[in-house]
Design a protein around this motif. Structure first.
Motif, PDB file in Angstrom:
ATOM      1  N   GLN A  91      -3.395   7.908  -9.773  1.00 59.23           N
ATOM      2  CA  GLN A  91      -2.218   7.876  -8.913  1.00 59.23           C
ATOM      3  C   GLN A  91      -1.545   9.242  -8.804  1.00 59.23           C
ATOM      4  O   GLN A  91      -1.413   9.959  -9.792  1.00 59.23           O
ATOM      5  N   ASP A  92      -1.138   9.582  -7.599  1.00 61.43           N
ATOM      6  CA  ASP A  92      -0.337  10.773  -7.314  1.00 61.43           C
ATOM      7  C   ASP A  92      -0.963  12.069  -7.838  1.00 61.43           C
ATOM      8  O   ASP A  92      -0.381  12.766  -8.670  1.00 61.43           O
ATOM      9  N   PRO A  93      -2.148  12.427  -7.343  1.00 59.14           N
ATOM     10  CA  PRO A  93      -2.726  13.717  -7.723  1.00 59.14           C
ATOM     11  C   PRO A  93      -1.843  14.857  -7.233  1.00 59.14           C
ATOM     12  O   PRO A  93      -1.509  14.925  -6.050  1.00 59.14           O
ATOM     13  N   THR A  94      -1.464  15.752  -8.150  1.00 64.07           N
ATOM     14  CA  THR A  94      -0.554  16.845  -7.825  1.00 64.07           C
ATOM     15  C   THR A  94      -1.245  18.201  -7.750  1.00 64.07           C
ATOM     16  O   THR A  94      -0.640  19.173  -7.296  1.00 64.07           O
ATOM     17  N   HIS A  95      -2.488  18.283  -8.202  1.00 62.49           N
ATOM     18  CA  HIS A  95      -3.146  19.583  -8.297  1.00 62.49           C
ATOM     19  C   HIS A  95      -4.645  19.370  -8.228  1.00 62.49           C
ATOM     20  O   HIS A  95      -5.157  18.316  -8.630  1.00 62.49           O
ATOM     21  N   LEU A  96      -5.361  20.370  -7.710  1.00 69.28           N
ATOM     22  CA  LEU A  96      -6.815  20.314  -7.713  1.00 69.28           C
ATOM     23  C   LEU A  96      -7.385  21.702  -7.888  1.00 69.28           C
ATOM     24  O   LEU A  96      -6.719  22.711  -7.639  1.00 69.28           O
ATOM     25  N   ALA A  97      -8.636  21.740  -8.363  1.00 63.71           N
ATOM     26  CA  ALA A  97      -9.320  23.012  -8.579  1.00 63.71           C
ATOM     27  C   ALA A  97     -10.802  22.810  -8.320  1.00 63.71           C
ATOM     28  O   ALA A  97     -11.332  21.695  -8.442  1.00 63.71           O
ATOM     29  N   LEU A  98     -11.481  23.894  -7.942  1.00 63.62           N
ATOM     30  CA  LEU A  98     -12.918  23.866  -7.680  1.00 63.62           C
ATOM     31  C   LEU A  98     -13.644  24.571  -8.820  1.00 63.62           C
ATOM     32  O   LEU A  98     -13.268  25.675  -9.218  1.00 63.62           O
ATOM     33  N   THR A  99     -14.697  23.933  -9.323  1.00 65.03           N
ATOM     34  CA  THR A  99     -15.516  24.563 -10.355  1.00 65.03           C
ATOM     35  C   THR A  99     -16.860  23.858 -10.470  1.00 65.03           C
ATOM     36  O   THR A  99     -16.929  22.628 -10.334  1.00 65.03           O
ATOM     37  N   ALA A 100     -17.912  24.624 -10.648  1.00 67.53           N
ATOM     38  CA  ALA A 100     -19.260  24.106 -10.921  1.00 67.53           C
ATOM     39  C   ALA A 100     -19.693  23.032  -9.933  1.00 67.53           C
ATOM     40  O   ALA A 100     -20.266  22.008 -10.313  1.00 67.53           O
ATOM     41  N   GLY A 101     -19.395  23.254  -8.638  1.00 67.28           N
ATOM     42  CA  GLY A 101     -19.831  22.308  -7.620  1.00 67.28           C
ATOM     43  C   GLY A 101     -19.054  21.013  -7.573  1.00 67.28           C
ATOM     44  O   GLY A 101     -19.534  20.005  -7.027  1.00 67.28           O
ATOM     45  N   HIS A 102     -17.836  21.008  -8.107  1.00 69.69           N
ATOM     46  CA  HIS A 102     -17.009  19.804  -8.139  1.00 69.69           C
ATOM     47  C   HIS A 102     -15.554  20.140  -7.811  1.00 69.69           C
ATOM     48  O   HIS A 102     -15.110  21.274  -7.994  1.00 69.69           O
ATOM     49  N   VAL A 103     -14.828  19.129  -7.336  1.00 65.86           N
ATOM     50  CA  VAL A 103     -13.376  19.195  -7.193  1.00 65.86           C
ATOM     51  C   VAL A 103     -12.773  18.364  -8.313  1.00 65.86           C
ATOM     52  O   VAL A 103     -13.162  17.209  -8.505  1.00 65.86           O
ATOM     53  N   LEU A 104     -11.815  18.934  -9.032  1.00 64.08           N
ATOM     54  CA  LEU A 104     -11.117  18.212 -10.089  1.00 64.08           C
ATOM     55  C   LEU A 104      -9.665  18.030  -9.673  1.00 64.08           C
ATOM     56  O   LEU A 104      -9.051  18.950  -9.120  1.00 64.08           O
ATOM     57  N   THR A 105      -9.111  16.850  -9.930  1.00 60.93           N
ATOM     58  CA  THR A 105      -7.708  16.597  -9.607  1.00 60.93           C
ATOM     59  C   THR A 105      -6.945  16.190 -10.861  1.00 60.93           C
ATOM     60  O   THR A 105      -7.473  15.499 -11.732  1.00 60.93           O
ATOM     61  N   ALA A 106      -5.686  16.651 -10.944  1.00 64.57           N
ATOM     62  CA  ALA A 106      -4.767  16.208 -11.991  1.00 64.57           C
ATOM     63  C   ALA A 106      -3.887  15.120 -11.389  1.00 64.57           C
ATOM     64  O   ALA A 106      -3.175  15.369 -10.413  1.00 64.57           O
ATOM     65  N   ASN A 107      -3.952  13.927 -11.955  1.00 59.54           N
ATOM     66  CA  ASN A 107      -3.270  12.751 -11.409  1.00 59.54           C
ATOM     67  C   ASN A 107      -2.017  12.471 -12.237  1.00 59.54           C
ATOM     68  O   ASN A 107      -2.104  11.975 -13.371  1.00 59.54           O
ATOM     69  N   TYR A 108      -0.864  12.779 -11.643  1.00 59.02           N
ATOM     70  CA  TYR A 108       0.391  12.774 -12.401  1.00 59.02           C
ATOM     71  C   TYR A 108       0.766  11.390 -12.937  1.00 59.02           C
ATOM     72  O   TYR A 108       0.953  11.209 -14.141  1.00 59.02           O
ATOM     73  N   SER A 109       0.899  10.415 -12.055  1.00 57.20           N
ATOM     74  CA  SER A 109       1.458   9.135 -12.476  1.00 57.20           C
ATOM     75  C   SER A 109       0.551   8.363 -13.421  1.00 57.20           C
ATOM     76  O   SER A 109       1.034   7.636 -14.296  1.00 57.20           O
ATOM     77  N   SER A 110      -0.764   8.522 -13.271  1.00 61.16           N
ATOM     78  CA  SER A 110      -1.685   7.819 -14.154  1.00 61.16           C
ATOM     79  C   SER A 110      -2.114   8.667 -15.347  1.00 61.16           C
ATOM     80  O   SER A 110      -2.816   8.185 -16.231  1.00 61.16           O
ATOM     81  N   GLY A 111      -1.708   9.937 -15.384  1.00 63.70           N
ATOM     82  CA  GLY A 111      -2.014  10.781 -16.528  1.00 63.70           C
ATOM     83  C   GLY A 111      -3.497  10.961 -16.755  1.00 63.70           C
ATOM     84  O   GLY A 111      -3.996  10.758 -17.872  1.00 63.70           O
ATOM     85  N   SER A 112      -4.215  11.376 -15.717  1.00 65.92           N
ATOM     86  CA  SER A 112      -5.667  11.490 -15.827  1.00 65.92           C
ATOM     87  C   SER A 112      -6.178  12.670 -15.020  1.00 65.92           C
ATOM     88  O   SER A 112      -5.458  13.244 -14.196  1.00 65.92           O
ATOM     89  N   VAL A 113      -7.445  13.029 -15.255  1.00 69.23           N
ATOM     90  CA  VAL A 113      -8.139  14.061 -14.501  1.00 69.23           C
ATOM     91  C   VAL A 113      -9.409  13.449 -13.926  1.00 69.23           C
ATOM     92  O   VAL A 113     -10.175  12.808 -14.646  1.00 69.23           O
ATOM     93  N   SER A 114      -9.624  13.638 -12.615  1.00 68.15           N
ATOM     94  CA  SER A 114     -10.782  13.065 -11.933  1.00 68.15           C
ATOM     95  C   SER A 114     -11.735  14.156 -11.470  1.00 68.15           C
ATOM     96  O   SER A 114     -11.320  15.287 -11.203  1.00 68.15           O
ATOM     97  N   VAL A 115     -13.012  13.793 -11.359  1.00 73.03           N
ATOM     98  CA  VAL A 115     -14.057  14.717 -10.923  1.00 73.03           C
ATOM     99  C   VAL A 115     -14.743  14.141  -9.694  1.00 73.03           C
ATOM    100  O   VAL A 115     -15.205  12.996  -9.702  1.00 73.03           O
ATOM    101  N   VAL A 116     -14.819  14.935  -8.628  1.00 70.85           N
ATOM    102  CA  VAL A 116     -15.467  14.534  -7.377  1.00 70.85           C
ATOM    103  C   VAL A 116     -16.479  15.623  -7.011  1.00 70.85           C
ATOM    104  O   VAL A 116     -16.113  16.801  -6.918  1.00 70.85           O
ATOM    105  N   PRO A 117     -17.747  15.278  -6.788  1.00 71.91           N
ATOM    106  CA  PRO A 117     -18.745  16.298  -6.470  1.00 71.91           C
ATOM    107  C   PRO A 117     -18.649  16.785  -5.025  1.00 71.91           C
ATOM    108  O   PRO A 117     -18.244  16.042  -4.130  1.00 71.91           O
ATOM    109  N   LEU A 118     -19.026  18.039  -4.808  1.00 77.19           N
ATOM    110  CA  LEU A 118     -19.121  18.587  -3.471  1.00 77.19           C
ATOM    111  C   LEU A 118     -20.496  18.261  -2.911  1.00 77.19           C
ATOM    112  O   LEU A 118     -21.516  18.447  -3.588  1.00 77.19           O
ATOM    113  N   ARG A 119     -20.528  17.804  -1.681  1.00 78.50           N
ATOM    114  CA  ARG A 119     -21.787  17.482  -0.996  1.00 78.50           C
ATOM    115  C   ARG A 119     -21.809  18.263   0.309  1.00 78.50           C
ATOM    116  O   ARG A 119     -21.463  17.743   1.369  1.00 78.50           O
TER     117      ARG A 119
END
Length: 346
Positions: A91-119
Motif C-alpha cells: 500500500q502507498d508506494p512512496t519511492h522507487l529505484a532501478l537496479t539489476a534489471g528490476h524496479v523496487l518500490t518502498a511501500n509506506y502504509s504496508s511497510g514493505s519493499v516490492s520487486v518488479v522485473p523490467l521486460r
C-alpha cells in the motif's frame, strides 16, 4: 548535461490533491528555467519517478491503497503509458529505484519493499515482497513499519531500505536472476527519529540519513564489502529552537562531496551543511527559504549547479543557483505545478 541548450525534467504530483499527474518540462541549461511541454494523468498519484539509464523510459509509483508501478515512454514531448501498471502488493508506494534489471518500490502504509522485473520497455509481474517488522515509540506515526525509501548502494551489491516506522535501515540482497529480495542485516537508529531518506557520499564510504520525526541527520559509515551501516553521529538540520512543526523530507549531496542540502517541510526551508574531510561531521551553515510551502522533494540538476524544490502545498517547483564556494542556494525562478511531489532530470 552541458551548460548550453535544453534538457528535460519530469515533475510528479498527487492527482488526488489537484495535481496534473506527470508534467514533462524542458530545462534551459543556461538559466535552469523549466518550461512545461505536456502532462499526463494516466496514473493516480505518481508521487515519485525514476528514469531509465538511457532516459527513454520513466518509471512511476502510484501512491494509492492499491499500490502500483508504471512505465512511460518519454521519447516524445508528452509521456505515454507503456502497457498496464503493475500491482506491487503493498500500500502507498512512496519511492522507487532501478537496479539489476528490476524496479523496487518502498511501500509506506504496508511497510514493505516490492520487486518488479523490467521486460524491455514494459514491466513484468512482481517477483518478491519483503515485509518489514517492528514499531517505534511515536504512537501516532510508528505503530508499525513504514518503508519510505529503497535504493541500491554505490557498489550495486546491496539494496538499502529506510523505515520511518521502525527507526531502522535494512540492507538486502537482490537476486538478479530470480528477483528475490532477502534480508542481510538491520541497523537501529535513534528511537523516535523517524528516518525518511538516505543518500550515499560520492566516495561510497558514508551514508547520510535524514530523519522526519526529528529534523536531524544521522551519519553512517558504509562498508560495501560486508554490507553494514554503522551510525557514528547526528546533526540538526535546522537551528536550535526551530524544531517545532518541522518535518524534513529529502537529502541531497553535492557532486564533489563537500555539501549536503536538506528540505524541511513546515520550516519551509532548505538547509546547507558543509562536510569535513572525515565526511562524518556535517556542520549546519544556514537555512534559506524553499520558495513555497511544504517542500516534499529536493533535486540536484545533472550539472550540479542548481537545486530544485518541489513545494507540494504551494503547488510550485522552485530552482536555485548554488554558490560553488559556500554551497548556499539563491532563488532564481519557479514554475507552477499543483501538488508537486518530486523532480527528476533526463
Amino acid at each position: 548535461m552541458g551548460t548550453t541548450g535544453t534538457g528535460r525534467a519530469f515533475i510528479g504530483s498527487f492527482t488526488t490533491a489537484g495535481g496534473r499527474g506527470i508534467i514533462a518540462a524542458s530545462v534551459d541549461r543556461e538559466t535552469g528555467a523549466l518550461t512545461e511541454l505536456g502532462a499526463t494523468d494516466a496514473v493516480a498519484n505518481p508521487s515519485f519517478l525514476a528514469l531509465s539509464e538511457d532516459g527513454s523510459v520513466l518509471y512511476s509509483v502510484s501512491e494509492t491503497a492499491e499500490g502500483a508501478v508504471a512505465a512511460f515512454d518519454v521519447t516524445g514531448a508528452q509521456p505515454q503509458l507503456n502497457g498496464a501498471s503493475v500491482a506491487v502488493g503493498g500500500q502507498d508506494p512512496t519511492h522507487l529505484a532501478l537496479t539489476a534489471g528490476h524496479v523496487l518500490t518502498a511501500n509506506y502504509s504496508s511497510g514493505s519493499v516490492s520487486v518488479v522485473p523490467l521486460r524491455g520497455e514494459e514491466l513484468g509481474e512482481r517477483t518478491s515482497v519483503l515485509v518489514h517488522e517492528g514499531s517505534g515509540p511515536n504512537a501516532a506515526r510508528q505503530q508499525g513499519p513504514h518503508a519510505h525509501q529503497v535504493l541500491p548502494d554505490p557498489s550495486g551489491r546491496w539494496v538499502v531500505s529506510v523505515d520511518l516506522g521502525t527507526d531502522s535501515l535494512r540492507v538486502c540482497a537482490l537476486d538478479a536472476a530470480t528477483g528475490a529480495l532477502t534480508l542481510h542485516g538491520e541497523t537501529a537508529l535513534k528511537p523516535g527519529s523517524g528516518p525518511r531518506h538516505l543518500v550515499f557520499h560520492p566516495e561510497g564510504t558514508h551514508a547520510y540519513v535524514l530523519n522526519e520525526l526529528e529534523p536531524t541527520l544521522t551519519v553512517c559509515r558504509w562498508d560495501a564489502g560486508s554490507g553494514t551501516l554503522e551510525p557514528v553521529g547526528e546533526t540538526a538540520v535546522v537551528p536550535d529552537g526551530e524544531y517545532t512543526e518541522t518535518y524534513a523530507s529529502e537529502i541531497v549531496v553535492s557532486h564533489d562531496g563537500r555539501f549536503l542540502w536538506a528540505a524541511n517541510r513546515g520550516h519551509d526551508s532548505l538547509s546547507v551543511l558543509a562536510l569535513d574531510e572525515s565526511r562524518e561531521k556535517p556542520a549546519l551553515v544556514t537555512t534559506v527559504g524553499c520558495g513555497g510551502h511544504w517542500p516534499r522533494d529536493l533535486a540536484l540538476d545533472p550539472s550540479g549547479r542548481r537545486l530544485y524544490a518541489a513545494n507540494e502545498r504551494s503547488g510550485n517547483v522552485t530552482w536555485f543557483d548554488i554558490d560553488p564556494e559556500t554551497g548556499i542556494p539563491r532563488r532564481a525562478g519557479f514554475i507552477e505545478a499543483p501538488a508537486a511531489s518530486c523532480v527528476v532530470f533526463g
